[in-house]
Scaffold this motif. Structure first.
Motif, mmCIF file in Angstrom:
data_model
loop_
_atom_site.group_PDB
_atom_site.id
_atom_site.type_symbol
_atom_site.label_atom_id
_atom_site.label_comp_id
_atom_site.label_asym_id
_atom_site.label_seq_id
_atom_site.Cartn_x
_atom_site.Cartn_y
_atom_site.Cartn_z
ATOM 1 N N LEU A 23 28.499 42.724 -43.643
ATOM 2 C CA LEU A 23 28.392 43.764 -44.673
ATOM 3 C C LEU A 23 26.943 44.142 -44.999
ATOM 4 N N PRO A 24 26.008 43.179 -45.105
ATOM 5 C CA PRO A 24 24.633 43.591 -45.416
ATOM 6 C C PRO A 24 24.075 44.604 -44.400
ATOM 7 N N THR A 25 24.337 44.381 -43.122
ATOM 8 C CA THR A 25 23.855 45.314 -42.101
ATOM 9 C C THR A 25 24.521 46.682 -42.251
ATOM 10 N N LEU A 26 25.833 46.701 -42.452
ATOM 11 C CA LEU A 26 26.541 47.980 -42.569
ATOM 12 C C LEU A 26 26.055 48.760 -43.793
ATOM 13 N N LEU A 27 25.863 48.047 -44.911
ATOM 14 C CA LEU A 27 25.402 48.726 -46.129
ATOM 15 C C LEU A 27 23.970 49.247 -45.945
ATOM 16 N N HIS A 28 23.144 48.440 -45.301
ATOM 17 C CA HIS A 28 21.752 48.856 -45.043
ATOM 18 C C HIS A 28 21.728 50.167 -44.242
ATOM 19 N N VAL A 29 22.565 50.236 -43.220
ATOM 20 C CA VAL A 29 22.614 51.434 -42.366
ATOM 21 C C VAL A 29 23.142 52.628 -43.161
ATOM 22 N N MET A 30 24.249 52.422 -43.889
ATOM 23 C CA MET A 30 24.867 53.559 -44.603
ATOM 24 C C MET A 30 24.000 54.064 -45.750
ATOM 25 N N GLU A 31 23.327 53.131 -46.443
ATOM 26 C CA GLU A 31 22.447 53.550 -47.541
ATOM 27 C C GLU A 31 21.299 54.439 -47.043
ATOM 28 N N ARG A 32 20.974 54.322 -45.766
ATOM 29 C CA ARG A 32 19.896 55.136 -45.188
ATOM 30 C C ARG A 32 20.441 56.301 -44.369
ATOM 31 N N GLY A 33 21.706 56.618 -44.583
ATOM 32 C CA GLY A 33 22.285 57.803 -43.947
ATOM 33 C C GLY A 33 22.734 57.601 -42.506
ATOM 34 N N GLY A 34 22.725 56.372 -42.024
ATOM 35 C CA GLY A 34 23.174 56.101 -40.656
ATOM 36 C C GLY A 34 24.694 56.047 -40.578
ATOM 37 N N ARG A 35 25.220 56.320 -39.372
ATOM 38 C CA ARG A 35 26.674 56.309 -39.174
ATOM 39 C C ARG A 35 27.070 55.157 -38.256
ATOM 40 N N PRO A 36 27.679 54.126 -38.807
ATOM 41 C CA PRO A 36 27.964 52.944 -37.998
ATOM 42 C C PRO A 36 29.118 53.150 -37.011
ATOM 43 N N VAL A 37 28.859 52.771 -35.759
ATOM 44 C CA VAL A 37 29.873 52.738 -34.708
ATOM 45 C C VAL A 37 29.938 51.278 -34.255
ATOM 46 N N LEU A 38 31.093 50.645 -34.432
ATOM 47 C CA LEU A 38 31.157 49.205 -34.224
ATOM 48 C C LEU A 38 31.864 48.809 -32.934
ATOM 49 N N LEU A 39 31.211 47.893 -32.203
ATOM 50 C CA LEU A 39 31.783 47.292 -30.996
ATOM 51 C C LEU A 39 31.940 45.799 -31.236
ATOM 52 N N SER A 40 33.072 45.247 -30.787
ATOM 53 C CA SER A 40 33.261 43.795 -30.859
ATOM 54 C C SER A 40 34.225 43.356 -29.774
ATOM 55 N N HIS A 41 34.242 42.063 -29.504
ATOM 56 C CA HIS A 41 35.328 41.507 -28.692
ATOM 57 C C HIS A 41 36.257 40.745 -29.622
ATOM 58 N N LEU A 42 37.418 40.406 -29.131
ATOM 59 C CA LEU A 42 38.329 39.517 -29.864
ATOM 60 C C LEU A 42 39.119 38.735 -28.814
ATOM 61 N N GLY A 43 38.986 37.428 -28.851
ATOM 62 C CA GLY A 43 39.711 36.577 -27.908
ATOM 63 C C GLY A 43 39.209 36.737 -26.491
ATOM 64 N N ARG A 44 40.035 36.313 -25.551
ATOM 65 C CA ARG A 44 39.648 36.367 -24.138
ATOM 66 C C ARG A 44 40.686 37.111 -23.310
ATOM 67 N N PRO A 45 40.758 38.445 -23.468
ATOM 68 C CA PRO A 45 41.769 39.208 -22.732
ATOM 69 C C PRO A 45 41.439 39.375 -21.245
ATOM 70 N N LYS A 46 40.233 38.943 -20.840
ATOM 71 C CA LYS A 46 39.863 38.919 -19.423
ATOM 72 C C LYS A 46 39.988 40.256 -18.710
ATOM 73 N N GLY A 47 39.498 41.312 -19.340
ATOM 74 C CA GLY A 47 39.411 42.602 -18.658
ATOM 75 C C GLY A 47 40.700 43.382 -18.583
ATOM 76 N N THR A 48 41.715 42.965 -19.319
ATOM 77 C CA THR A 48 42.955 43.756 -19.356
ATOM 78 C C THR A 48 43.317 44.052 -20.804
ATOM 79 N N ILE A 49 44.143 45.099 -20.986
ATOM 80 C CA ILE A 49 44.541 45.467 -22.348
ATOM 81 C C ILE A 49 45.643 44.527 -22.824
#
Ligand code: ADP
Ligand code: MG
Length: 399
Positions: A45-71
């Motif tokens: 949250l601190p990073t997201l708020l820092h970006v938004m307070e300065r007019g930046g638009r956050p686009v978030l990428l993450s992984h979750l688990g180990r799907p090994k390259g498949t959906i």
């Protein structure tokens, strides 16, 4: 590892710009697919708020688990969007793809005070192989790159390392910065003795990194299934305890190099492995685990001895629970170490806990606020402490 951080960017570098942020939302999901623990979401949250307070638009990428390259629908990041929206108090739009034109278009029309969350990076085969073509497609999603995924910074993956080749500036987020500050306090030890506590079950992953700690620490306490592996290496009978056979040669080497710093448990709590029932548990001397039982916690004598060493420490690093702490009756060793770590902190010691399960254990004991720092990255914190560098940090712009 001095790297440029989000806090170093001029307002004009953020205002109105798409800020591609790699976060670590590898959160546990409960049986019904809901987010079971929000710690990792809150940590960003601190990073997201820092970006938004300065007019930046956050686009978030993450992984979750180990799907090994498949959906894998069970590993979709979709359930994270409403939880993040709740925590942040702004709308979070979820797009169920990651490197597509659809995702790029969505990144271009996010409004002020809105966040875009994309789908699991590990649904794509090139993520874990750090495929440059995928990294280049990720780079189309933002005008600035921020790595705030501390728990993933030891991975040379496309969304962590590769993307920085194609997107400048590439800077460290506020969480990554805070983690590095805390952990660097363990690289330059100012208060001794430096006591390291190793436990848990991921022995193969961790034992190789232990050498660096054996060099630097004054005492290394070993509990959990890690201790079973060392006891087996010492020739003790371990019954049905969890032992990592492949790790025994390394454990033997540490034992025969005669390191006086290593402390193993002298007694253990044993029980039937399948039932793991506290009612049937009993205490035996280490090395005398009956053939049909498993060691599931360190015993009372070891708890006392470990706690005393920890209380007297100037600096503590703890990775890995002392036993099967999730089960009632097998958490006493972990709780004893947690309490001693809190006492050490209260007496002026500097104390850091790393590892997902270790962090959960200190929370379960209600002592997260009573230690100096709880790291959001287990593997990353170990690797940084052992090597002094992390691939995902090296890739960022120099300070
Ligand atoms: P961390 O996430 O803190 O790095 P690990 O993932 O290595 O720690 O290990 C945590 C797991 O180890 C926990 O689920 C815990 O129940 C398990 N564990 C610890 N001691 C034992 C033991 N003696 N036998 C079986 N499992 C154990
Ligand atoms: Mg774990």
């Amino acid at each position: 590892m001095r790297r440029r951080s989000l806090a170093d960017l001029a307002p004009a570098e953020l205002d109105g710009r798409r800020v591609l942020i790699r976060v670590d939302y590898n959160v546990p999901l409960s049986g019904d697919g809901a987010v079971a623990d929000v710690t990792r979401i809150r940590a960003t949250l601190p990073t997201l708020l820092h970006v938004m307070e300065r007019g930046g638009r956050p686009v978030l990428l993450s992984h979750l688990g180990r799907p090994k390259g498949t959906i894998m629908p069970s590993m979709s990041l979709r359930p994270v969007a409403p939880v993040l929206a709740d925590e942040l108090g702004v709308p979070v739009r979820f797009v169920p793809s990651t490197d597509t034109d659809e995702a790029v278009e969505a990144s271009c029309d996010i409004g002020r005070d809105e966040v875009l969350l994309l789908e699991n990076t590990r649904f794509l085969a090139g993520e874990t192989t750090n495929d440059p073509a995928l990294a280049e497609r990720f780079a189309r999603l933002g005008d600035v790159f921020v790595n705030d995924a501390f728990g993933s910074t030891h991975r040379a993956h496309a969304s962590v390392v590769g993307v920085t080749e194609f997107l400048k500036p590439s800077v460290a987020g506020l969480l990554v910065q805070r983690e590095l500050q805390a952990l660097s306090g363990l690289r330059e030890i100012s208060r001794r003795p430096f006591v390291v506590i190793f436990g848990g079950a991921k022995i193969g992953d961790k034992i190789g990194l232990m050498e660096a700690f054996l060099e630097r620490a004054d005492t290394v306490l070993i509990g959990g299934a890690m201790a079973n592996t060392f006891l087996a290496a010492a020739g003790a009978s371990t019954g049905r305890s969890l032992v990592e056979r492949d790790a025994i040669p390394v454990a033997e080497r540490f034992l025969t190099s005669g390191d006086r710093k290593l402390v193993l448990p002298t007694d253990l709590v044993v029980a039937d492995l399948e039932a793991a029932d506290a009612g049937s548990a009993k205490v035996v001397a280490a090395g005398e685990v009956p053939p049909d039982l498993a060691a599931l916690d360190i015993g009372p004598e070891s708890q006392g001895a470990f706690a005393e060493v920890v209380r007297g420490a100037g600096t503590v690093f703890w990775n890995g629970p002392m036993g099967l702490f999730e089960k009632p009756g097998f958490d006493a060793g972990t709780v004893a170490v947690a309490v001693a770590t809190a006492e050490c902190t209260a007496a002026g010691g500097f104390t850091v806990i790393g590892g997902g399960d270790s962090a959960a254990a200190i929370r379960q004991a209600g002592l997260s606020e009573a230690v100096s720092h709880v790291s959001t990255g287990g593997g990353a914190s170990l690797e940084y402490l052992a090597d002094g560098s992390l691939p995902g940090i090296e890739a960022l712009d120099p300070a």
